[in-house]
Design an enzyme around this catalytic site. Structure first.
Site, PDB file in Angstrom:
ATOM      1  N   ARG A 284       0.707  -1.383  -0.161  1.00 63.39           N
ATOM      2  CA  ARG A 284      -0.033  -0.124  -0.189  1.00 63.39           C
ATOM      3  C   ARG A 284       0.828   1.223  -0.003  1.00 63.39           C
ATOM      4  O   ARG A 284       0.618   2.255  -0.783  1.00 63.39           O
ATOM      5  CB  ARG A 284      -1.356  -0.045   0.864  1.00 63.39           C
ATOM      6  CG  ARG A 284      -1.699  -0.721   1.221  1.00 63.39           C
ATOM      7  CD  ARG A 284      -2.849  -1.024   2.026  1.00 63.39           C
ATOM      8  NE  ARG A 284      -4.008  -2.328   1.949  1.00 63.39           N
ATOM      9  CZ  ARG A 284      -4.962  -2.254   2.440  1.00 63.39           C
ATOM     10  NH1 ARG A 284      -5.138  -1.575   4.310  1.00 63.39           N
ATOM     11  NH2 ARG A 284      -6.388  -3.111   2.436  1.00 63.39           N
ATOM     12  N   TYR A 418      -6.762  -1.585  -6.809  1.00 59.12           N
ATOM     13  CA  TYR A 418      -5.467  -2.815  -6.198  1.00 59.12           C
ATOM     14  C   TYR A 418      -4.695  -2.397  -4.362  1.00 59.12           C
ATOM     15  O   TYR A 418      -5.318  -0.836  -4.929  1.00 59.12           O
ATOM     16  CB  TYR A 418      -4.944  -3.339  -7.223  1.00 59.12           C
ATOM     17  CG  TYR A 418      -3.678  -2.765  -7.394  1.00 59.12           C
ATOM     18  CD1 TYR A 418      -3.217  -1.891  -6.821  1.00 59.12           C
ATOM     19  CD2 TYR A 418      -3.639  -2.810  -8.913  1.00 59.12           C
ATOM     20  CE1 TYR A 418      -1.844  -0.670  -7.152  1.00 59.12           C
ATOM     21  CE2 TYR A 418      -2.261  -2.080  -9.375  1.00 59.12           C
ATOM     22  CZ  TYR A 418      -1.081  -1.176  -8.799  1.00 59.12           C
ATOM     23  OH  TYR A 418      -0.226  -0.197  -9.528  1.00 59.12           O
ATOM     24  N   GLU A 419      -4.630  -3.337  -4.239  1.00 58.90           N
ATOM     25  CA  GLU A 419      -4.480  -3.107  -2.860  1.00 58.90           C
ATOM     26  C   GLU A 419      -5.200  -2.607  -1.187  1.00 58.90           C
ATOM     27  O   GLU A 419      -5.397  -1.539  -0.953  1.00 58.90           O
ATOM     28  CB  GLU A 419      -3.372  -2.315  -2.712  1.00 58.90           C
ATOM     29  CG  GLU A 419      -1.734  -2.715  -3.278  1.00 58.90           C
ATOM     30  CD  GLU A 419      -1.923  -4.996  -3.228  1.00 58.90           C
ATOM     31  OE1 GLU A 419      -2.063  -5.477  -1.768  1.00 58.90           O
ATOM     32  OE2 GLU A 419      -1.259  -5.018  -4.112  1.00 58.90           O
ATOM     33  N   GLY A 420      -6.882  -2.949  -2.454  1.00 60.27           N
ATOM     34  CA  GLY A 420      -7.505  -2.206  -1.199  1.00 60.27           C
ATOM     35  C   GLY A 420      -8.137  -0.874  -1.774  1.00 60.27           C
ATOM     36  O   GLY A 420      -7.439   0.157  -2.353  1.00 60.27           O
ATOM     37  N   GLN A 425     -10.333   1.791   1.578  1.00 61.73           N
ATOM     38  CA  GLN A 425      -9.844   2.576   2.519  1.00 61.73           C
ATOM     39  C   GLN A 425     -10.070   3.659   3.304  1.00 61.73           C
ATOM     40  O   GLN A 425     -10.159   3.777   5.091  1.00 61.73           O
ATOM     41  CB  GLN A 425      -8.711   3.719   2.185  1.00 61.73           C
ATOM     42  CG  GLN A 425      -8.158   2.439   0.538  1.00 61.73           C
ATOM     43  CD  GLN A 425      -6.531   1.180   1.238  1.00 61.73           C
ATOM     44  OE1 GLN A 425      -5.756   1.874   2.609  1.00 61.73           O
ATOM     45  NE2 GLN A 425      -6.177   0.267   1.255  1.00 61.73           N
TER      46      GLN A 425
END
Length: 536
Positions: A284, A418-420, A425
């Site tokens: 992230r 991606y990655e949340g 978030q």
């Protein structure tokens, strides 16, 4: 601004970062001369080795040939050079063959590499993060075997979470791992796996979540390392397809199948997701660096073009550079200021993460947890938005493939997903970082920001006053969001995105004042303060 100019700007902002001064005291090996040499060499490598591959990767893409993924021409050699130069393992512990430099130094160099070829760096990002994960949670034999190979780029690694019926809702994943004859065997399908297969290394390890029991949600999920091959033979890992994507064409996004693949349990059974966050948090932060790299490149293109393109002016005189037109100057100022504020915020977070690790008694973990969702999301948004703003400066030609901006825009679009995702978030920022942590990270942020802003009161009294007013307003907003936890939780969740954006506005105020050597950036602080108060 060239790669070298970006490196110089990074070093200048790093010198303005209060946490960096403390970190240098804790790490005397990181003197100014050494750090400058490393960052400038990163710029040279990015420009000379990586940047030429960026259009090649976008044009050729990756493809499946006889069941294996073939990467674009030059990718394998560049990955090898990147690893051999020490960049891949620069912050990996020395006992595993890394250089153990601070995370801050990696965060200073990474945007240069991402600017060079963000698609290729997708493989480097997951491999580096996996090295840190295995160093932390794998058994000693596994760590000793895998981490040095990952740090030197001889082997690579991926992160395997999503499935066709389980994306963000990890608790619904169906891939299963069961013990057979004393070994764990994994069966299932994973999707959205960056560099799930490739021809750049001899072996690939998949850091994979699988269900090991029937407990509901994430409690029944464990973490495994699943090699693509064992002793030179296939381990039941295959590629179903490569996704056809808007951007990042050089990065193969694979749908993977695991058919009785042998895996190694990492950490404790049932603790898979908490263990994997070692890897997720690094990735992230790296997403913020990706956005910064693309924003830096796009801002350069816009500024260079505006200085050279001549249009308008008095009809009886030669045309003037469009950079002299007030509205174009405004656009250039906004995209450059947005980019440099992000650079300052990333370095702030990275230095604090380093200090928190070296001084665990400092309590700074709460602040780094508070900042990470902001850097991930708004780093990604900045990459996309600055690329879009740069296209606007160039006009019609910016929309063509004669210029790299349209590729930057396409490549950056995935980064808030991606990655949340942005929504994830925002929910994390509200429910975990404000509610669960009882506002501890928020309190540290407010104290750090107020202390620094007070120091600018003499030189920039108006901007400092506006910035402090914005912090006060955000603190009141935060108190209101805390009260909604019990009074109107659904209403609070509905407002989570707006609350996170208000937080980024006040972080931007803080960073703008840090960059207040120029009147233009100082003037921007009041503008952000107004925006922050309006969001509140």
């Amino acid at each position: 601004m060239s790669f070298a100019d970006q490196a110089d700007r990074t070093l200048e902002i790093l010198a303005l970062t209060p946490g960096w001064h403390r970190l240098r005291d804790l790490r005397p090996d990181c003197d100014d001369e050494t750090v400058a040499a490393i960052v400038l060499e990163a710029a040279n490598f990015a420009e000379g080795v990586l940047a030429p591959l960026n259009p090649v990767g976008d044009r050729l893409g990756a493809r499946v040939v006889e069941g294996r993924v073939k990467t674009p021409q030059g990718f394998a050699d560049a990955f090898r050079q990147y690893a051999e130069a020490g960049w891949l393992g620069m912050d990996v512990p020395e006992k595993f063959g890394g250089q153990a430099v601070p995370l801050t130094l990696h965060a200073a160099c990474a945007p240069l590499f991402e600017r060079g070829c963000v698609a290729l760096m997708m493989a480097a990002g997951s491999t580096r993060a996996a090295a840190h994960l295995l160093a932390e949670v794998a058994d000693q034999d596994t760590a000793n075997e895998w981490v040095p190979k990952l740090a030197t780029g001889e082997w690579a690694a991926t992160i395997c979470i999503s499935e066709p019926e389980a994306g963000s809702d990890v608790g619904r994943l169906r891939t299963r791992a069961e013990q057979r004859d004393g070994e764990w065997v994994v069966t299932g399908q994973k999707i959205w796996i960056s560099f799930g297969d490739h021809d750049m290394t001899s072996r690939i390890g998949h850091c994979l979540l699988a269900r090991t029991n029937d407990q509901p949600g994430t409690r029944g999920i464990s973490l495994f390392l699943v090699p693509n091959e064992i002793d030179g033979r296939s381990n039941g890992v295959s590629v179903d397809r490569i996704e056809e994507k808007m951007g990042l064409h050089g990065s193969p996004t694979c749908a993977m199948r695991f058919d009785g693949a042998r895996g190694i349990l990492l950490g404790k059974e049932g603790r898979g997701l908490p263990h994997l966050f070692t890897m997720i948090e690094l990735m992230r932060l790296l997403t913020g660096c990706q956005g910064l790299g693309l924003a830096s490149a796009a801002a350069d293109v816009a500024e260079d073009y505006a200085r050279e393109r001549r249009q308008g002016g008095r009809p009886d005189q030669p045309p003037v550079p469009i950079s002299s037109h007030p509205d174009v100057a405004r656009q250039l100022h906004e995209l450059r200021s947005t980019t440099e504020i992000l650079r300052a915020a990333i370095l702030e977070l990275a230095t604090t993460m380093d200090i928190a690790r070296l001084e665990p008694q400092s309590g700074l973990d709460d602040f780094t947890g508070w900042m990470l969702p902001l850097i991930k999301n708004f780093g990604a948004e900045t990459g996309f938005n600055v690329a879009g703003a740069a296209i606007q400066v160039l006009g019609g030609v910016g929309y063509t493939r004669d210029w790299p901006l349209e590729q930057y825009l396409r490549d950056a679009r995935i980064m808030t997903i991606y990655e949340g995702t942005t929504g994830m978030q925002a929910l994390d920022f509200l429910t975990r970082r404000l509610w669960r942590d009882e506002g501890r990270g928020l309190a540290i942020f407010l104290q750090k920001a107020r202390d620094e802003i007070d120091a600018y009161a003499t030189e920039h009294p108006g901007a400092s006053e506006a910035a402090l007013a914005a912090l006060d307003e955000f603190e009141r907003l935060s108190a209101g969001m805390i009260s909604m936890r019990d009074d109107d939780p659904d209403g609070a969740l509905y407002r989570a995105d707006a609350y996170m954006r208000a937080a980024w506005s006040v972080v931007s105020v803080w960073m703008a004042l840090r960059l207040s050597e120029t009147n233009a950036v100082a003037g921007l602080a009041a503008q952000f303060a107004f925006h922050s108060a309006r969001c509140a």
